[in-house]
Design an enzyme around this catalytic site. Structure first.
Site, PDB file in Angstrom:
ATOM      1  N   TYR A 169       4.075   6.811  10.184  1.00 39.30           N
ATOM      2  CA  TYR A 169       2.986   5.624   9.685  1.00 39.30           C
ATOM      3  C   TYR A 169       3.995   4.532   8.972  1.00 39.30           C
ATOM      4  O   TYR A 169       3.749   3.438   9.369  1.00 39.30           O
ATOM      5  CB  TYR A 169       1.934   6.036   8.882  1.00 39.30           C
ATOM      6  CG  TYR A 169       0.954   4.967   8.749  1.00 39.30           C
ATOM      7  CD1 TYR A 169      -0.094   4.964   9.410  1.00 39.30           C
ATOM      8  CD2 TYR A 169       0.988   3.932   7.606  1.00 39.30           C
ATOM      9  CE1 TYR A 169      -1.022   3.880   9.694  1.00 39.30           C
ATOM     10  CE2 TYR A 169      -0.111   3.024   7.560  1.00 39.30           C
ATOM     11  CZ  TYR A 169      -0.817   3.120   8.457  1.00 39.30           C
ATOM     12  OH  TYR A 169      -2.076   2.094   8.326  1.00 39.30           O
ATOM     13  N   HIS A 172       0.821  -1.283   0.093  1.00 40.21           N
ATOM     14  CA  HIS A 172      -0.096   0.005  -0.137  1.00 40.21           C
ATOM     15  C   HIS A 172       0.936   1.116   0.096  1.00 40.21           C
ATOM     16  O   HIS A 172       1.851   1.199   0.760  1.00 40.21           O
ATOM     17  CB  HIS A 172      -0.890  -0.073   1.312  1.00 40.21           C
ATOM     18  CG  HIS A 172      -1.968  -0.905   1.124  1.00 40.21           C
ATOM     19  ND1 HIS A 172      -3.011  -1.002   2.088  1.00 40.21           N
ATOM     20  CD2 HIS A 172      -2.277  -2.059   0.130  1.00 40.21           C
ATOM     21  CE1 HIS A 172      -3.836  -1.883   1.817  1.00 40.21           C
ATOM     22  NE2 HIS A 172      -3.428  -2.636   0.759  1.00 40.21           N
ATOM     23  N   PRO A 196      -3.521  -0.248  18.647  1.00 43.28           N
ATOM     24  CA  PRO A 196      -3.353  -0.867  17.357  1.00 43.28           C
ATOM     25  C   PRO A 196      -3.562   0.389  16.368  1.00 43.28           C
ATOM     26  O   PRO A 196      -3.209   0.412  15.089  1.00 43.28           O
ATOM     27  CB  PRO A 196      -4.277  -1.794  17.178  1.00 43.28           C
ATOM     28  CG  PRO A 196      -5.290  -1.604  17.973  1.00 43.28           C
ATOM     29  CD  PRO A 196      -4.661  -0.818  19.342  1.00 43.28           C
ATOM     30  N   TYR A 235      -9.518   4.955   7.799  1.00 44.28           N
ATOM     31  CA  TYR A 235      -9.618   5.379   9.296  1.00 44.28           C
ATOM     32  C   TYR A 235     -10.644   6.420   9.403  1.00 44.28           C
ATOM     33  O   TYR A 235     -10.638   7.391   8.703  1.00 44.28           O
ATOM     34  CB  TYR A 235      -8.380   6.033   9.767  1.00 44.28           C
ATOM     35  CG  TYR A 235      -7.394   4.858  10.069  1.00 44.28           C
ATOM     36  CD1 TYR A 235      -6.891   4.110  11.196  1.00 44.28           C
ATOM     37  CD2 TYR A 235      -6.470   4.536   8.772  1.00 44.28           C
ATOM     38  CE1 TYR A 235      -5.637   3.469  11.378  1.00 44.28           C
ATOM     39  CE2 TYR A 235      -5.379   3.770   8.900  1.00 44.28           C
ATOM     40  CZ  TYR A 235      -4.892   3.004  10.099  1.00 44.28           C
ATOM     41  OH  TYR A 235      -3.904   2.301  10.226  1.00 44.28           O
ATOM     42  N   LYS A 283       2.037  -0.127  15.069  1.00 50.62           N
ATOM     43  CA  LYS A 283       3.219  -0.414  15.400  1.00 50.62           C
ATOM     44  C   LYS A 283       3.546  -1.488  16.163  1.00 50.62           C
ATOM     45  O   LYS A 283       4.905  -1.766  16.399  1.00 50.62           O
ATOM     46  CB  LYS A 283       3.428   0.870  16.407  1.00 50.62           C
ATOM     47  CG  LYS A 283       3.548   2.306  15.509  1.00 50.62           C
ATOM     48  CD  LYS A 283       4.523   2.228  14.360  1.00 50.62           C
ATOM     49  CE  LYS A 283       4.246   3.194  13.294  1.00 50.62           C
ATOM     50  NZ  LYS A 283       4.868   2.668  11.859  1.00 50.62           N
TER      51      LYS A 283
END
Length: 389
Positions: A384, A72, A292, A200, A296
């Site tokens: 990220y 991604h 979560p 998200y 990480k």
């Protein structure tokens, strides 16, 4: 039995550490209190940083991830009825890979088996001893018989509830913790992902996340009360709630189906300092837990394993203790940055019971700024995809 490094725990941290040590010519034995099937039955995270994939490649465990993993280059943030894409690759030159932690564990198990290395499963009553001396040892019971492993070092990779951290004198360790006032209700289903990248969602009803394990298997989450039980969430109720928390276009495209796994996970931030106690080291969830939201947990376990393996290689090959002396400091520097990022992602995306309407408005302002500012988007992207080791 004698070995150089006794590793407690056959999760990803312990298995990766064991493979790295083997690659560096350092003997090691892994002890695990559960069966292999039980270890593989744990449903966990599924997003890998490039650094984690590179470590799997280094130990010969990355081939299947490259074949089956989904690469991604971005993520989407949904709020106020619209979706906004953060281009991770454009901002950082890096990508992330969707590949389940269960699959990572299986690949590392297979690599260890192929190398003929020792893993003792169903080892009961595992205990580290004398790690504050030059002669540490680990005892355990197998099939009713007591055993002892003499070693140079002990690596505690046995998770948040494991024996390694619990064996440290309380006066020698400091812990930091925040327990969040909500959990994640997650389901796994044999349905195609609603989007080719993660979504998200910040919503007045609570957080939601749309992710996947493959092109035909989806993983979805909704924020829920810590008092909830999965029996209160039949599949129809879950899908209906998820749709309410998504933008209309995504809700209309969502393919629903029977769940094949369903669970509620509490969220916490936790760090134990230091991560070294004489000749015993902590790695992975034994030393730290992150919510979560920032993806990480598994990746921190990988970086811990890397730092510790390199430190032990330096000790054995270069005859220098500098690496092991600085392991805790180096690992914790990266851990705390990930803790901060995971807390921040959690804080802008979830509904908090104590912040009221002003808190919700501040979240929307933060998200609006985040997607409109190139600098802010780049900061999110940099964290990220994973900070450098």
């Amino acid at each position: 039995m004698r070995t150089k490094v006794a590793i407690i725990g056959a999760g990803p941290a312990g298995l990766l550490l064991g493979q790295l040590l083997h690659a560096y010519g350092i003997d090691n034995v892994i002890l695990e209190r559960q069966t292999p099937d039980y270890v593989l039955g744990r449903i966990r995270a599924g997003l890998l940083e490039e650094g984690t994939v590179a470590l799997l490649d280094e130990v010969g465990g990355g081939a299947r991830a490259h074949r089956e993993g989904l690469v991604h280059g971005g993520i989407e943030l949904a709020f106020a009825g619209s979706r906004h894409r953060i281009d991770l690759k454009a901002a950082t030159g890096k990508t992330v890979m969707i590949y389940g932690q269960t699959e990572v564990t299986l690949d590392l198990m297979n690599a260890r088996h192929a190398a003929g290395l020792t893993t003792i499963y169903e080892a009961a009553d595992v205990k580290p001893h004398d790690f504050d001396t030059d002669h540490p040892r680990v005892t355990y019971v197998k099939d009713g018989t007591s055993h002892e492993i003499a070693c140079d070092f002990i690596a505690g990779c046995d998770g948040f509830h494991g024996v390694s951290r619990a064996s440290v004198k309380p006066s020698a360790i400091e812990t930091f913790e925040r327990v969040y006032p909500f959990g994640w209700l997650g389901i796994l289903s044999e349905t195609p992902p609603v989007s080719h990248e993660l979504i998200y969602s910040n919503h007045a009803r609570g957080f939601a996340l749309c992710t996947m394990r493959s092109t035909h298997r989806s993983r979805h989450y909704v924020q829920c009360s810590l008092d909830d039980h999965i029996d209160q969430w039949p599949d129809d109720r879950f899908w209906d709630e998820l749709k309410l928390r998504l933008d209309q276009e995504t809700a209309d495209k969502l393919v629903t189906g029977p769940s094949i796994e369903k669970s509620i996970a509490p969220l916490r931030s936790f760090v134990a300092e230091p991560m070294r106690f004489g000749r015993m080291f902590l790695a992975g969830d034994a030393a730290h837990i992150v919510p979560p939201t920032g993806a990480k947990g598994l990746n921190l376990a990988a970086s811990d394993a890397y730092y510790l393996a390199v430190a032990l290689r330096e000790y054995y090959i270069e005859k220098s203790a500098a690496g092991i002396d600085h392991y805790s400091e180096k690992a914790l520097a990266r851990v705390w940055k990930a803790v901060r990022f995971s807390w921040w992602m959690t804080s802008i995306l979830h509904k908090f019971p104590d912040t009221g309407t002003i808190g919700a408005r501040i979240q929307l302002a933060e998200l609006d700024y985040l997607v409109a500012s190139k600098a802010a988007s780049a900061s999110l992207a940099e964290n990220y995809v994973g900070l450098p080791y």
